[in-house]
Enzyme design. Structure first.
Site, PDB file in Angstrom:
ATOM      1  N   GLU A 146       0.818  -1.213   0.000  1.00 15.95           N
ATOM      2  CA  GLU A 146       0.000   0.000   0.000  1.00 15.95           C
ATOM      3  C   GLU A 146       0.859   1.273   0.000  1.00 15.95           C
ATOM      4  OE1 GLU A 146      -4.116  -1.344   2.092  1.00 15.95           O
ATOM      5  OE2 GLU A 146      -2.479  -0.911   3.481  1.00 15.95           O
ATOM      6  N   ASP A 173      -8.461  -9.010   3.679  1.00 17.19           N
ATOM      7  CA  ASP A 173      -8.312  -7.910   4.638  1.00 17.19           C
ATOM      8  C   ASP A 173      -9.433  -7.918   5.670  1.00 17.19           C
ATOM      9  OD1 ASP A 173      -7.545  -5.635   5.964  1.00 17.19           O
ATOM     10  OD2 ASP A 173      -8.152  -4.245   4.392  1.00 17.19           O
ATOM     11  N   GLU A 192     -13.476  -2.716  11.241  1.00 19.93           N
ATOM     12  CA  GLU A 192     -13.543  -2.312   9.841  1.00 19.93           C
ATOM     13  C   GLU A 192     -14.193  -3.446   9.058  1.00 19.93           C
ATOM     14  OE1 GLU A 192     -11.736   0.441   6.685  1.00 19.93           O
ATOM     15  OE2 GLU A 192     -12.286   0.595   8.772  1.00 19.93           O
TER      16      GLU A 192
END
Length: 719
Positions: A310, A384, A412
């Site tokens: 990332e 993820d 999340e």
């Protein structure tokens, strides 16, 4: 229920309590509330917890004694004394050597299997006096034993015939704080970071001690203080001093501090022209930086590293391997006894085939090339932290390289702060998964424990859900995920339901009229989220950026693997990501026996079907329904479960204080409303592709697809 929890269950059943008055609370005390017990339990405790005897004088012993005084004083309703010698009903803390002097009848051999952190709780006699003994090999073991004794009492267990032994199965049990120096928190849904970097190191308020107490109570022994997306300032002298102040607070509670290291720091801080891990000047810079940190923090745990993922810098920028990158840091901390936790979460826009393959492809060839104080930190799944993912194929695939688990505690992709999603079943599902790496029984838990391959280091990390909110975690029930993580890090073979039961008893009341329905609600909550968000193996169907609401139609982002359409691959004929040999062949990364099972849709668990296979809408499922009808039924079930949780909670009002009851009720209403949003938006999108009718008993979405596509969620927390 698993054998390890049978003893505790018997203890809890023997002493049920009536409902205690529900006083207003804000959740700050977590599961360490220590409220006065009711009726016979209070009377029994008064006779069995009369005084504390502790020959030791270390700061850790002082913390243990203070906790026992606080806890038993609160539960008894009046203070507990401190004594120099055993008396009737005393609680005695002693190492093996001290136990002999107190006449406890225990020797070092009887504690040998407990290691440096284990403990034994035993109802016995000392110099002829009936006592409860907490014995261990070290002071930190005595602290852990003190917390466990208090937890048993708080849950309403009888202390009359205790004989309990416990030792952690993993060495590193760490919280990863994705906290930034400006006090924002990536994936944080409980307010600002609890680390007030501005006032550190001069001011260390009581909340830091309470944080340490809470972690020690569930066996967590490490904290990474800064975001894995690290900035160079974290390694400057100014911030090392701030970190040292926190380390001083945490040390009596057995908690080491760690820092996320920015790989390019030799350039940004050291003025070098390169951060190439094989460059001698880079090696010298990292060694000097480690020396500087250890001068300030002698028990500094080491570094956590995110590299070449990332956009973060890393060794591949210099055509070096991840092992090269990890080893330069490992060499720097090795003289001080430090470790490097090197994250395997890597993915690149240059690999368009299948994001799920990338970590395995990068790390499997490096097995055996990492230094002996490196442990590779692997997310539970290959994407993820989705509501459900199959276990990561690296588990069981690196026999020469220690692997540690990385779970997400913050939510999340799971409704963030407001949706009730107890993650104990997610943790347990992953840990129980059989890798088949060395034949049946090679579970992920056994891999982590070093029982499948003889790992030198073992560990588990959790991305924390902690902030400055008074309830620490954004909601009362989010605290349960912090608690369950600690329990599973101590014992990866644990039982999610038993942990939920313990948490509910301590956080609210031991009254079975509350505990049974509350635990049932918790145990079904994560599956409900899976059903109304990503049923049957779908993944990453969240909208752009905030990852909060649905966005299965999103297809215009710069990188293919950022788009939900990349994962569902839905079209007029079918849905799902083909990871067989005809597709990305990611299935081949699993052990051959498991890969053969997953390669066939008929032998793939239906919960993972669309993760591994692209299948037609009219495929017949185990229920007899078509895939389309089954998918809609799962969405409907998730919405129905959210509504049922609301109704269950309403019946529990007599057992919960007004403040926490009202907040949970409001959040459950949000969850039910947003579960319906998820269901309607998702069904509308897929129906626009397949043009199939809904099952006869399933209502049409409340609005047309354009309505859901137009919904915007600006200013979402956590970003």
């Amino acid at each position: 229920m698993k054998a390890a929890n049978r003893f505790l269950t018997l203890l809890l059943l023997c002493c049920p309590l009536g409902a205690a008055p529900a006083h207003a609370e804000d959740g700050y005390d977590l599961w360490l509330r220590y409220r006065p017990l009711a009726g016979s339990a209070r009377t029994a405790l008064a006779a069995r917890a009369t005084a504390v005897v502790a020959p030791g004088t270390s700061p850790t012993i002082a913390a243990a004694v203070a906790e026992l005084e606080r806890g038993f004083g609160g539960m008894r309703g009046h203070p507990i004394a401190r004594a120099r010698s055993p008396a009737d009903g005393a609680i005695v803390l002693a190492t093996a050597a001290q136990a002999r002097g107190l006449g406890l009848g225990l020797d070092a051999a009887s504690l040998a299997d407990l290691g440096a952190e284990g403990f034994r709780l035993r109802t016995t006699t000392a110099r002829g006096k009936p006592v409860i003994a907490i014995v261990a090999n070290t002071d930190i073991g005595l602290l852990y034993g003190s917390f466990r004794l208090l937890e048993l009492a708080e849950q309403g267990a009888s202390l009359a015939k205790l004989d309990l032994r416990s030792a952690p199965k993993l060495q590193l049990r760490v919280l990863d704080h994705w906290d930034n120096l400006d006090r924002s928190v990536e994936r944080g849904y409980a307010g600002q970071s609890i680390w007030d970097w501005w006032t550190l190191p001069d001011y260390t308020g009581p909340r830091y001690t309470d944080y340490a107490r809470a972690n020690a109570s569930i066996g967590i022994n490490g904290a990474v203080l800064n975001n894995v997306n690290a900035v160079k300032e974290s390694l400057t002298a100014r911030y090392i001093a701030k970190t040292a102040a926190l380390a001083d607070v945490f040390r009596p509670y057995g908690i080491k501090v760690y820092l996320s290291a920015r790989f390019s720091a030799p350039i940004e801080l050291g003025g070098l022209k390169t951060a190439d891990p094989l460059d001698p000047a880079v090696k010298a810079w990292w060694a000097a930086k480690a020396d500087e940190i250890y001068r300030a923090i002698p028990d500094f745990g080491g570094f956590l590293v995110k590299a070449n993922s990332e956009g973060q810098p890393g060794p591949q920028d210099y055509h070096r391997s991840h092992a090269d990158g990890a080893n330069v840091l490992a060499a720097a901390v090795r003289p001080h006894g430090g470790v490097v936790m090197y994250r395997a979460f890597v993915y690149s826009e240059h690999n368009a085939a299948d994001r799920a393959r990338q970590a395995y492809d990068d790390f499997k060839p490096l097995d055996g090339r990492f230094a002996d104080n490196v442990i590779v930190q692997v997310k539970n799944g290959a994407i993820d932290f989705q509501p459900r993912e199959p276990f990561h194929p690296l588990f069981g695939a690196m026999p020469k390289t220690p692997l540690m688990m990385e779970f997400q505690i913050t939510k999340e992709y799971l409704g963030q702060a407001t949706h009730l999603a107890y993650l104990g079943p997610l943790f347990e599902e992953t840990l129980e998964s059989d890798t088949l790496a060395r034949g049946p029984g090679s579970t992920v838990a056994r891999v982590l424990e070093g029982k499948v391959d003889p790992y030198r280091l073992t560990g588990m990390a959790g991305v924390a859900n902690i902030g400055v909110d008074r309830d620490w975690s954004g909601s009362t029930f989010n605290q349960a995920n912090w608690f369950a993580f600690g329990r599973f890090a101590w014992n990866p073979d644990g039982d999610a339901k038993a942990f939920a039961d313990e948490w509910a008893r301590m956080t609210f009341t031991p009254d079975p009229r509350f505990v049974a329905p509350a635990v049932a609600m918790m145990m079904g909550s994560r599956e409900a989220v899976v059903d109304y968000m990503t049923p049957l193996g779908l993944a990453h169907q969240m909208a752009t950026g905030h990852h909060y609401g649905p966005g299965p139609w999103v297809s215009d982002l710069a990188r293919p693997e950022w788009n939900p359409t990349y994962y569902a691959r839905a079209d007029a004929k079918g849905i799902g990501f083909d990871r067989t040999a005809a597709g990305s062949d990611a299935i081949a990364q699993y052990a051959p026996a498991l890969a053969a099972r997953l390669a066939d849709p008929d032998t793939t668990p239906e919960r993972d079907l669309l993760w591994f296979h692209h299948v037609p809408w009219d495929r017949r499922m185990a229920s007899g329904r078509t895939l389309w009808d089954e998918l809609v039924t799962r969405y409907d079930h998730g919405v129905a479960t959210a509504g049922a949780m609301q109704r269950t909670w309403q019946t529990l009002a007599p057992y919960v204080d007004a403040e926490r009851f009202a907040k949970t009720r409001a959040f459950l209403a949000i969850q039910q409303r947003e579960a319906q949003w998820w269901r309607d938006a998702s069904v509308s999108w897929y129906q626009s592709l397949n043009h199939r009718p809904l099952p006869a008993d399933s209502p049409a979405p409340a609005h047309p697809l354009a309505f859901y596509r137009a919904i915007d969620v600006p200013f979402a927390p956590g970003h």
